[in-house]
Write a protein that holds these residues in place. Structure first.
Motif, PDB file in Angstrom:
ATOM      1  N   ALA A   1       0.839  -1.202   0.000  1.00 11.33           N
ATOM      2  CA  ALA A   1       0.000   0.000   0.000  1.00 11.33           C
ATOM      3  C   ALA A   1       0.874   1.252   0.000  1.00 11.33           C
ATOM      4  O   ALA A   1       0.594   2.229  -0.714  1.00 11.33           O
ATOM      5  CB  ALA A   1      -0.923  -0.003   1.216  1.00 11.33           C
ATOM      6  N   ILE A   2       1.951   1.219   0.786  1.00 10.20           N
ATOM      7  CA  ILE A   2       2.875   2.354   0.820  1.00 10.20           C
ATOM      8  C   ILE A   2       3.598   2.490  -0.516  1.00 10.20           C
ATOM      9  O   ILE A   2       3.805   3.605  -1.020  1.00 10.20           O
ATOM     10  CB  ILE A   2       3.884   2.183   1.975  1.00 10.20           C
ATOM     11  CG1 ILE A   2       3.156   2.245   3.320  1.00 10.20           C
ATOM     12  CG2 ILE A   2       4.967   3.253   1.913  1.00 10.20           C
ATOM     13  CD1 ILE A   2       4.045   1.938   4.506  1.00 10.20           C
ATOM     14  N   VAL A   3       3.986   1.350  -1.102  1.00  8.03           N
ATOM     15  CA  VAL A   3       4.639   1.391  -2.416  1.00  8.03           C
ATOM     16  C   VAL A   3       3.721   2.029  -3.452  1.00  8.03           C
ATOM     17  O   VAL A   3       4.138   2.899  -4.239  1.00  8.03           O
ATOM     18  CB  VAL A   3       5.039  -0.032  -2.862  1.00  8.03           C
ATOM     19  CG1 VAL A   3       5.460  -0.034  -4.335  1.00  8.03           C
ATOM     20  CG2 VAL A   3       6.172  -0.558  -1.998  1.00  8.03           C
ATOM     21  N   LEU A   4       2.455   1.609  -3.451  1.00  8.71           N
ATOM     22  CA  LEU A   4       1.496   2.180  -4.400  1.00  8.71           C
ATOM     23  C   LEU A   4       1.317   3.678  -4.164  1.00  8.71           C
ATOM     24  O   LEU A   4       1.252   4.468  -5.117  1.00  8.71           O
ATOM     25  CB  LEU A   4       0.151   1.456  -4.273  1.00  8.71           C
ATOM     26  CG  LEU A   4      -0.963   1.914  -5.217  1.00  8.71           C
ATOM     27  CD1 LEU A   4      -0.554   1.712  -6.667  1.00  8.71           C
ATOM     28  CD2 LEU A   4      -2.257   1.156  -4.924  1.00  8.71           C
ATOM     29  N   TYR A   5       1.262   4.059  -2.904  1.00  4.73           N
ATOM     30  CA  TYR A   5       1.126   5.483  -2.571  1.00  4.73           C
ATOM     31  C   TYR A   5       2.334   6.275  -3.065  1.00  4.73           C
ATOM     32  O   TYR A   5       2.195   7.348  -3.664  1.00  4.73           O
ATOM     33  CB  TYR A   5       0.962   5.641  -1.061  1.00  4.73           C
ATOM     34  CG  TYR A   5       1.080   7.066  -0.575  1.00  4.73           C
ATOM     35  CD1 TYR A   5       0.085   8.001  -0.859  1.00  4.73           C
ATOM     36  CD2 TYR A   5       2.190   7.481   0.158  1.00  4.73           C
ATOM     37  CE1 TYR A   5       0.191   9.314  -0.421  1.00  4.73           C
ATOM     38  CE2 TYR A   5       2.304   8.787   0.603  1.00  4.73           C
ATOM     39  CZ  TYR A   5       1.306   9.700   0.312  1.00  4.73           C
ATOM     40  OH  TYR A   5       1.420  10.993   0.738  1.00  4.73           O
TER      41      TYR A   5
ATOM     42  N   GLY B   1       3.187  11.968  -9.883  1.00  8.21           N
ATOM     43  CA  GLY B   1       2.305  13.126  -9.936  1.00  8.21           C
ATOM     44  C   GLY B   1       0.829  12.787  -9.953  1.00  8.21           C
ATOM     45  O   GLY B   1      -0.018  13.688  -9.964  1.00  8.21           O
ATOM     46  N   ASN B   2       0.513  11.500  -9.941  1.00  7.61           N
ATOM     47  CA  ASN B   2      -0.898  11.102  -9.996  1.00  7.61           C
ATOM     48  C   ASN B   2      -1.629  11.383  -8.691  1.00  7.61           C
ATOM     49  O   ASN B   2      -2.857  11.536  -8.689  1.00  7.61           O
ATOM     50  CB  ASN B   2      -1.014   9.612 -10.336  1.00  7.61           C
ATOM     51  CG  ASN B   2      -0.631   9.326 -11.778  1.00  7.61           C
ATOM     52  OD1 ASN B   2      -0.948  10.105 -12.667  1.00  7.61           O
ATOM     53  ND2 ASN B   2       0.064   8.224 -12.010  1.00  7.61           N
ATOM     54  N   PHE B   3      -0.892  11.442  -7.589  1.00 10.58           N
ATOM     55  CA  PHE B   3      -1.537  11.744  -6.312  1.00 10.58           C
ATOM     56  C   PHE B   3      -2.144  13.146  -6.348  1.00 10.58           C
ATOM     57  O   PHE B   3      -3.266  13.363  -5.884  1.00 10.58           O
ATOM     58  CB  PHE B   3      -0.526  11.631  -5.170  1.00 10.58           C
ATOM     59  CG  PHE B   3      -1.119  11.872  -3.812  1.00 10.58           C
ATOM     60  CD1 PHE B   3      -1.826  10.881  -3.164  1.00 10.58           C
ATOM     61  CD2 PHE B   3      -0.971  13.103  -3.186  1.00 10.58           C
ATOM     62  CE1 PHE B   3      -2.374  11.104  -1.906  1.00 10.58           C
ATOM     63  CE2 PHE B   3      -1.519  13.333  -1.935  1.00 10.58           C
ATOM     64  CZ  PHE B   3      -2.217  12.331  -1.296  1.00 10.58           C
TER      65      PHE B   3
ATOM     66  N   LYS C   1      -6.032  14.114  -5.974  1.00 13.84           N
ATOM     67  CA  LYS C   1      -6.434  15.095  -4.959  1.00 13.84           C
ATOM     68  C   LYS C   1      -7.183  16.258  -5.589  1.00 13.84           C
ATOM     69  O   LYS C   1      -8.255  16.664  -5.112  1.00 13.84           O
ATOM     70  CB  LYS C   1      -5.196  15.606  -4.227  1.00 13.84           C
ATOM     71  CG  LYS C   1      -5.495  16.603  -3.113  1.00 13.84           C
ATOM     72  CD  LYS C   1      -4.247  17.334  -2.691  1.00 13.84           C
ATOM     73  CE  LYS C   1      -3.833  18.331  -3.767  1.00 13.84           C
ATOM     74  NZ  LYS C   1      -2.645  19.130  -3.376  1.00 13.84           N
ATOM     75  N   ASP C   2      -6.635  16.794  -6.674  1.00 13.70           N
ATOM     76  CA  ASP C   2      -7.274  17.939  -7.323  1.00 13.70           C
ATOM     77  C   ASP C   2      -8.603  17.549  -7.968  1.00 13.70           C
ATOM     78  O   ASP C   2      -9.537  18.358  -8.011  1.00 13.70           O
ATOM     79  CB  ASP C   2      -6.341  18.528  -8.381  1.00 13.70           C
ATOM     80  CG  ASP C   2      -5.094  19.149  -7.767  1.00 13.70           C
ATOM     81  OD1 ASP C   2      -5.148  19.501  -6.569  1.00 13.70           O
ATOM     82  OD2 ASP C   2      -4.073  19.268  -8.469  1.00 13.70           O
ATOM     83  N   SER C   3      -8.686  16.313  -8.460  1.00 12.72           N
ATOM     84  CA  SER C   3      -9.933  15.865  -9.085  1.00 12.72           C
ATOM     85  C   SER C   3     -11.054  15.776  -8.059  1.00 12.72           C
ATOM     86  O   SER C   3     -12.176  16.241  -8.301  1.00 12.72           O
ATOM     87  CB  SER C   3      -9.727  14.503  -9.753  1.00 12.72           C
ATOM     88  OG  SER C   3      -8.775  14.590 -10.790  1.00 12.72           O
ATOM     89  N   ILE C   4     -10.732  15.189  -6.909  1.00 18.30           N
ATOM     90  CA  ILE C   4     -11.751  15.074  -5.862  1.00 18.30           C
ATOM     91  C   ILE C   4     -12.046  16.434  -5.251  1.00 18.30           C
ATOM     92  O   ILE C   4     -13.204  16.810  -5.042  1.00 18.30           O
ATOM     93  CB  ILE C   4     -11.297  14.079  -4.776  1.00 18.30           C
ATOM     94  CG1 ILE C   4     -11.115  12.684  -5.377  1.00 18.30           C
ATOM     95  CG2 ILE C   4     -12.310  14.025  -3.637  1.00 18.30           C
ATOM     96  CD1 ILE C   4     -10.590  11.654  -4.406  1.00 18.30           C
TER      97      ILE C   4
END
Length: 236
Positions: free
Chosen positions: A86-90, A97-99, A103-106
């Motif tokens: 889970a941490i690796v995926l995060y 830059g997908n995070f 975040k901006d989408s939500i």
């Protein structure tokens, strides 16, 4: 086989339970009050558990060693394995830059802090809890809320509160699997009853979350959204 005595101290269940909880108190004091690193707190809690098991409950040393080994293995697999990936995926989403995109989408759906809290802390947090669990949803969702302007401490508190209902089925149902393994009860029946218990609670969690943020006045403007959010989670 070693017979487990549940009342080793003066045949008192209350006193015996209090002593049995000492390792937990040690862990919380080390982390919350003394501010020690997690590994030191964990070893201190383990030491307390060993003392209680050996000298209070009179557990044989071989059984204690087996229990410690089993607990360590269970902590690494599957708990540690799930949290690690889970941490690796995060980290992958952050580095690519997908995070920020997520975040901006939500966050772009609404500027209302109340709705952002329900969408991220409760809805997204519940999804991450089911996939990873063990604190991951609080860390990820709180980071998103912080990026949207929430204070870090406030964001963490909101996410912890929102994570009360989803945690029962966290990490692909590890809590239920563990309970079934310890008690020997049928897993399907346990899952069904956990769902029946959590569903009514889930209906009210989004509304309570908003009330904590701003009282009943804050809730009045988003009652339909809070009700829909709670019912949707409870129904699924």
């Amino acid at each position: 086989m070693w017979p487990h005595n549940y009342t080793p101290l003066a045949d008192s269940l209350a006193l015996s339970s209090l002593v049995a909880a000492l390792p937990i108190f040690v862990l919380l004091v080390m982390i919350g009050i003394l501010r020690k690193p997690a590994w030191m707190a964990a070893l201190s809690g383990l030491s307390g558990a060993l003392i209680v098991a050996l000298f209070v409950y009179q557990m044989p040393a071989g059984t204690v060693a087996s229990a410690v080994t089993y607990g360590a293995c269970f902590g690494l697999f599957p708990i540690g394995w799930i949290v690690y990936w889970a941490i690796v995926l995060y980290r992958i989403t952050v580095e690519t830059g997908n995070f920020e995109i997520i975040k901006d989408s939500i966050g772009g759906l609404t500027e209302d802090r109340r709705l952002q809290a329900m969408l991220i802390a409760f809805a997204l947090g519940a999804f991450i809890e089911g996939a990873a669990g063990f604190g991951t949803p609080v860390a990820v969702a709180a980071a998103m809320l912080t990026g949207l302007g929430f204070s870090p401490f406030y964001a963490a508190a909101i996410c912890l509160l929102a994570n009360t209902a989803p945690v029962a089925f966290g990490s692909i149902g590890i809590p239920v699997v563990t309970l079934a393994g310890i008690t020997g009860l049928p897993m399907n029946e346990l899952s069904a009853w956990v769902g029946r218990i959590c569903a009514p609670v889930s209906v009210f969690v989004p509304a309570y979350l908003v009330m904590v943020m701003g009282g009943f006045r804050a809730l009045k403007g988003v009652i339909p959204a809070a009700a829909l959010c709670g019912v949707a989670f409870a129904g699924t």
